[in-house]
Design a protein around this motif. Structure first.
Motif: not given
Ligand SMILES: NC(=O)c1ccc[n+]([C@@H]2O[C@H](COP(=O)([O-])OP(=O)(O)OC[C@H]3O[C@@H](n4cnc5c(N)ncnc54)[C@H](OP(=O)(O)O)[C@@H]3O)[C@@H](O)[C@H]2O)c1
Length: 348
Positions: A195-217
């Motif tokens: 499938e297309g779309g935007h995927w991130l593999v993240h364990d939900g434990q580190d808010p800063d790293s998820l925020q950073h990856s989301v911002h890049q997308i």
């Protein structure tokens, strides 16, 4: 009363006799032969074809759901059935027609008697397993995407547990509606690589790293809606990835942990957090008109193959213990379902 279609000689049902998590599941549920009560004029006897096993069913069996029935009870919230017999005042359904029981509880049974108003006719030539999964999760995805915030073009949505059945429906609906979506999963194998779309593999434990990856997308475009199936620290990570004034909707409690959100996000970024339960949404008077449109829309999308959910395995009703254990496992490729006694006659 109009006659039954070929009947099961001895219909069976699953029964929960204890919800104590301290006792093994084998001591808490049993499969037993059921009786066949007479029909009232407005009732219909249905024969179950296939039934879904939902996280809600498992929560309820452990005494942890929003509604706990008295013991003993027949579990099951979702499935598809065939009409066997109609009461004398039911003129618009015929034996042999396929139906979805909506808002009916106790469907892990070969047969049951329900009010006509609880049944939605569905096509008899469509895939039985897909129909058995149509009532709860696709409707949840539909309402979460369409009726929580008014999305403007270029506003993003983010969801966790994106490989769950709700997550899969959310992906398919978002693609169909042109809503930009970020899918978060906790393990790389859960990314749907076809499938297309935007995927991130993240364990939900580190808010800063998820925020950073989301911002890049998103490159700074607003993320206005977060759909959280997990709770615990994962809620905090999803909230942190939203734009100021964004809304986090907590609709699942997969982690079993209290939902944790940073005070900074609530106070300084005005992140709005709310819970969601489909049953409450459907029963709220303000949603009466919108609610009527949900299932016709979903059935049309299922017929166009826009909605298609993955299946891991289908078990006989008598193997319900094995099915429950399988459905509680991490890393499944799709839903675990049960067959009702009429499954063979109707499989498409
Ligand atoms: N509020 C409502 O009205 C409503 C309606 C329908 C569903 N729901 C909720 O929606 C959620 C998803 O339901 P479903 O039927 O779509 O689920 P499902 O298809 O059975 O999938 C389960 C998902 O949960 C993930 N998961 C399980 N435990 C987890 C944990 N501790 N941390 C992170 N991820 C975890 C699994 O990930 P892996 O694949 O990596 O194991 C998988 O993605 C459930 O919580 C359900 O109760 C709520």
């Amino acid at each position: 009363m109009r006659p039954m279609t070929p009947e099961t000689p001895h219909p069976h049902a699953v029964e929960v006799v204890s919800t104590s998590p301290d006792r093994p599941m084998a001591e808490r549920i049993r499969v037993l032969e059921t009786t066949r009560p007479a029909l009232a004029p407005t009732q219909v006897r249905i024969g179950m074809l296939a039934m879904n096993i939902l996280p809600a069913d498992l929560l309820q069996m452990n005494g942890q759901y929003g509604h706990q029935p008295e013991l003993p009870y027949v579990p099951g919230h979702e499935g598809v059935a065939v009409v066997l017999e109609t009461g004398s005042e039911v003129a618009d359904l015929q034996p042999g027609e396929r139906v979805l029981p909506i808002g009916v509880f106790g469907v892990w049974s070969d047969e049951l008697v329900v009010q006509r108003r609880s049944l939605v006719p569905v096509p008899s030539d469509a895939n039985v397993l897909q129909q058995a999964m149509l009532a709860a999760n696709p409707a949840t995805a539909w309402v979460l995407l369409q009726h929580q915030v008014t999305l403007q073009p270029d506003q993003w949505v983010i969801q966790n547990a994106a490989n769950s059945a709700v997550g899969q429906c959310t992906r398919q609906l978002a693609a169909h509606l042109g809503i930009p979506l970020i899918n978060v999963v906790r393990r790389p194998e859960a990314v749907a690589s076809d499938e297309g779309g935007h995927w991130l593999v993240h364990d939900g434990q580190d808010p800063d790293s998820l925020q950073h990856s989301v911002h890049q997308i998103t490159q700074g475009e607003p993320v206005v809606l977060g759909l959280d199936a997990i709770g615990g620290k994962a809620s905090q990570a999803l909230a942190a990835s939203l734009s100021p004034q964004g809304r986090l909707v907590l609709y699942g409690l997969l982690s079993g942990e209290p939902c944790s959100i940073s005070a900074h996000d609530l106070i300084f970024r005005n992140i709005n957090v709310q819970g969601f339960w489909l049953a409450n949404w459907f029963s709220h008077p303000d949603n009466r008109q919108k609610a009527k449109t949900v299932y016709p829309a979903l059935m049309a999308l299922a017929a166009q193959n826009v909605l298609r959910m993955s299946v891991e395995k289908v078990y006989e009703l008598s193997d319900v213990l094995e099915a429950i254990a399988h459905s509680a496992q991490a890393g499944r490729q799709g839903k675990v379902l049960l067959k009702g006694a009429h499954f063979q006659s109707q499989q498409a």
